[in-house]
Design an enzyme around this catalytic site. Structure first.
Site, PDB file in Angstrom:
ATOM      1  N   SER A  15       7.381   2.916  12.462  1.00 59.51           N
ATOM      2  CA  SER A  15       8.569   3.551  12.529  1.00 59.51           C
ATOM      3  C   SER A  15       8.472   4.717  13.598  1.00 59.51           C
ATOM      4  CB  SER A  15       9.202   4.144  11.233  1.00 59.51           C
ATOM      5  OG  SER A  15       8.183   4.734  10.484  1.00 59.51           O
ATOM      6  N   ASN A  61      15.078   6.714  14.801  1.00 56.41           N
ATOM      7  CA  ASN A  61      14.508   7.957  14.061  1.00 56.41           C
ATOM      8  C   ASN A  61      14.551   9.147  14.800  1.00 56.41           C
ATOM      9  OD1 ASN A  61      14.073   6.214  11.733  1.00 56.41           O
ATOM     10  ND2 ASN A  61      12.210   5.739  12.248  1.00 56.41           N
ATOM     11  N   HIS A 119      10.394  -2.899  15.368  1.00 56.53           N
ATOM     12  CA  HIS A 119      10.967  -1.986  14.299  1.00 56.53           C
ATOM     13  C   HIS A 119      12.234  -2.232  13.516  1.00 56.53           C
ATOM     14  CE1 HIS A 119      12.309   2.350  12.978  1.00 56.53           C
ATOM     15  NE2 HIS A 119      11.607   1.784  12.127  1.00 56.53           N
ATOM     16  N   GLU A 132      14.585  -2.402  16.389  1.00 60.73           N
ATOM     17  CA  GLU A 132      14.339  -2.063  17.734  1.00 60.73           C
ATOM     18  C   GLU A 132      12.939  -2.762  18.311  1.00 60.73           C
ATOM     19  OE1 GLU A 132      16.020   2.794  17.243  1.00 60.73           O
ATOM     20  OE2 GLU A 132      13.815   2.195  16.431  1.00 60.73           O
TER      21      GLU A 132
HETATM   22  N1  LIG Z   1       9.649   2.509   4.484  1.00 60.20           N
HETATM   23  C1  LIG Z   1      10.506   2.166   5.283  1.00 60.20           C
HETATM   24  O1  LIG Z   1      11.781   2.651   5.164  1.00 60.20           O
HETATM   25  C2  LIG Z   1      10.228   1.889   6.819  1.00 60.20           C
HETATM   26  C3  LIG Z   1      11.319   1.351   7.719  1.00 60.20           C
HETATM   27  C4  LIG Z   1      10.893   0.942   8.961  1.00 60.20           C
HETATM   28  C5  LIG Z   1       9.395   0.911   9.378  1.00 60.20           C
HETATM   29  N2  LIG Z   1       8.546   1.201   8.391  1.00 60.20           N
HETATM   30  C6  LIG Z   1       6.944   1.296   8.658  1.00 60.20           C
HETATM   31  O2  LIG Z   1       6.644   0.142   8.262  1.00 60.20           O
HETATM   32  C7  LIG Z   1       5.243   0.384   7.859  1.00 60.20           C
HETATM   33  C8  LIG Z   1       4.792   0.255   6.560  1.00 60.20           C
HETATM   34  O3  LIG Z   1       5.759   0.835   5.773  1.00 60.20           O
HETATM   35  P1  LIG Z   1       6.040   0.573   4.276  1.00 60.20           P
HETATM   36  O4  LIG Z   1       7.416   1.276   3.905  1.00 60.20           O
HETATM   37  O5  LIG Z   1       6.328  -0.887   4.151  1.00 60.20           O
HETATM   38  O6  LIG Z   1       4.718   0.918   3.434  1.00 60.20           O
HETATM   39  P2  LIG Z   1       4.006   0.798   2.056  1.00 60.20           P
HETATM   40  O7  LIG Z   1       3.139   1.812   1.712  1.00 60.20           O
HETATM   41  O8  LIG Z   1       5.241   0.246   1.268  1.00 60.20           O
HETATM   42  O9  LIG Z   1       3.235  -0.550   2.444  1.00 60.20           O
HETATM   43  C9  LIG Z   1       2.180  -0.794   3.222  1.00 60.20           C
HETATM   44  C10 LIG Z   1       1.268  -1.583   2.709  1.00 60.20           C
HETATM   45  O10 LIG Z   1       0.073  -1.866   3.680  1.00 60.20           O
HETATM   46  C11 LIG Z   1      -1.099  -2.205   3.090  1.00 60.20           C
HETATM   47  N3  LIG Z   1      -2.223  -1.968   3.895  1.00 60.20           N
HETATM   48  C12 LIG Z   1      -2.938  -0.746   4.179  1.00 60.20           C
HETATM   49  N4  LIG Z   1      -3.844  -0.954   4.957  1.00 60.20           N
HETATM   50  C13 LIG Z   1      -3.813  -2.446   5.184  1.00 60.20           C
HETATM   51  C14 LIG Z   1      -4.815  -3.165   5.882  1.00 60.20           C
HETATM   52  N5  LIG Z   1      -5.794  -2.741   6.511  1.00 60.20           N
HETATM   53  N6  LIG Z   1      -4.526  -4.601   5.774  1.00 60.20           N
HETATM   54  C15 LIG Z   1      -3.334  -5.050   5.232  1.00 60.20           C
HETATM   55  N7  LIG Z   1      -2.593  -4.291   4.296  1.00 60.20           N
HETATM   56  C16 LIG Z   1      -2.718  -3.060   4.480  1.00 60.20           C
HETATM   57  C17 LIG Z   1      -0.926  -1.233   1.834  1.00 60.20           C
HETATM   58  O11 LIG Z   1      -1.970  -1.578   0.678  1.00 60.20           O
HETATM   59  C18 LIG Z   1       0.572  -1.285   1.475  1.00 60.20           C
HETATM   60  O12 LIG Z   1       0.904  -2.505   0.652  1.00 60.20           O
HETATM   61  C19 LIG Z   1       5.022   1.824   8.223  1.00 60.20           C
HETATM   62  O13 LIG Z   1       4.325   1.638   9.573  1.00 60.20           O
HETATM   63  C20 LIG Z   1       6.194   2.380   8.511  1.00 60.20           C
HETATM   64  O14 LIG Z   1       6.342   3.510   9.296  1.00 60.20           O
HETATM   65  C21 LIG Z   1       8.814   1.784   7.117  1.00 60.20           C
END
Ligand SMILES: NC(=O)c1ccc[n+]([C@@H]2O[C@H](COP(=O)([O-])OP(=O)(O)OC[C@H]3O[C@@H](n4cnc5c(N)ncnc54)[C@H](O)[C@@H]3O)[C@@H](O)[C@H]2O)c1
Length: 292
Positions: A123, A195, A144, A156
């Site tokens: 993000s 964002n 994104h 995005e």
């Molecule tokens: N939460 C939101 O609202 C949102 C919105 C848009 C984008 N994002 C982006 O999406 C991405 C994930 O966010 P999220 O909210 O799903 O986080 P989250 O913490 O819910 O999930 C992340 C997952 O990645 C896994 N992980 C970590 N290292 C890993 C690896 N080496 N190999 C495989 N899996 C691995 C973790 O175990 C976890 O299950 C981030 O980059 C975040 O910025 C989040």
């Protein structure tokens, strides 16, 4: 390559975003392999998707046969190499830490087919930073999605300094194939569009709360009633996950060095206490039961 050549999708990271991104592809007929670092996390992701789609069946917006078909198209695989080796398109959705993303991209570059596009759901972190060390820099971009990915239409698509026009176009078309609306950002900038705008608004909201001018709840009410936003900045942070918000702000602070970009104290205190928002049942607000 054209978008029609994309048959198999791999999603790395099965948390809040990865689980639903995988499911959205499967709902539109794609075979998806979902990867994470533990079987428990993968099972949780599949169970969460089942719960979400079951509610659609209960509401009558899909049949149970459609649900079972869509669920069966997402396979869980803990081994990254096995998960990504056959994929035509990979979406990385691991934790918002540059070092982890770089490591994942490095491994993907080694194990994926030569034509495979690697997209990051980060993000805030631009693809040029994530893909710096890989060979297929032209086949990497930001993609994104917004939370919840099974509901939110916007994606995005961001071109980095090395991203080819073909990669960006295929990624945009792929969004349309899964009923998502891409906007293409031609020149990368950290945190992209939504964002960056949200950051400015919430930065002010956090500053007001940190300095005791009003409570987070009061500020949320003001923003909703006066500006017409469906959620205030603190409710939205609870929905996103306070750890994710904290990491994104810290990432930005590291980049700019500006005090105003530093994560607010009210946010840091909650994260330190393990109150991460809806996913833990408490953040700026309390949630009686965990929401899938
Ligand atoms: N939460 C939101 O609202 C949102 C919105 C848009 C984008 N994002 C982006 O999406 C991405 C994930 O966010 P999220 O909210 O799903 O986080 P989250 O913490 O819910 O999930 C992340 C997952 O990645 C896994 N992980 C970590 N290292 C890993 C690896 N080496 N190999 C495989 N899996 C691995 C973790 O175990 C976890 O299950 C981030 O980059 C975040 O910025 C989040």
């Amino acid at each position: 390559m054209t978008v029609d050549d994309i048959k198999r999708i791999s999603v790395v990271g099965s948390g809040t975003m990865g689980s639903q991104i995988a499911q959205q592809f499967a709902l539109h007929g794609y075979d998806v392999v979902l990867n994470d670092i533990s079987d428990d996390l993968l099972e949780k992701a599949l169970a969460s998707n089942r719960a979400i789609l079951s509610r659609r069946v209960d509401k009558g917006t899909m049949t149970s046969e459609e649900m079972e078909a869509a669920l069966s198209r997402v396979k869980a695989e803990r081994d990254l190499e096995k998960a990504a080796a056959d994929a035509d398109f990979v979406i990385e959705a691991v934790s918002e830490r540059l070092a982890i993303k770089r490591e994942v991209f490095g491994k993907l570059d080694d194990v994926c087919l030569p034509h495979t596009i690697l997209a990051s759901n980060s993000s805030s972190i631009v693809i040029s930073m994530i893909a710096e060390g890989i060979r297929r820099k032209d086949k990497a971009c930001n993609m994104h999605f917004f939370h919840p990915a099974l509901v939110m239409k916007l994606v995005e698509v961001v071109k980095g300094q090395w991203t080819s026009e073909e990669t960006a176009e295929i990624t945009c078309e792929l969004c349309r194939r899964i009923d998502r609306m891409p906007i293409k950002i031609n020149k990368e900038i950290s945190s992209f569009i939504v964002n960056r705008i949200l950051h400015r608004l919430s930065q002010e909201a956090y500053w007001l709360a940190d300095n005791g001018y009003a409570t987070p709840q009061g500020i949320d009410t003001a923003v909703k009633l006066a500006l017409g936003h469906p959620m205030g900045p603190f409710e939205l942070a609870d929905l996103i996950g306070l750890d994710i918000v904290y990491d994104a702000r810290m990432q930005r602070f590291t980049e700019t060095g500006e005090t105003r970009d530093k994560p607010a104290q009210v946010l840091a205190d909650l994260v330190k206490a393990g109150h991460l928002g809806r996913k833990t049942g408490k953040g700026f607000y309390e949630y009686p039961r965990q929401i899938e």
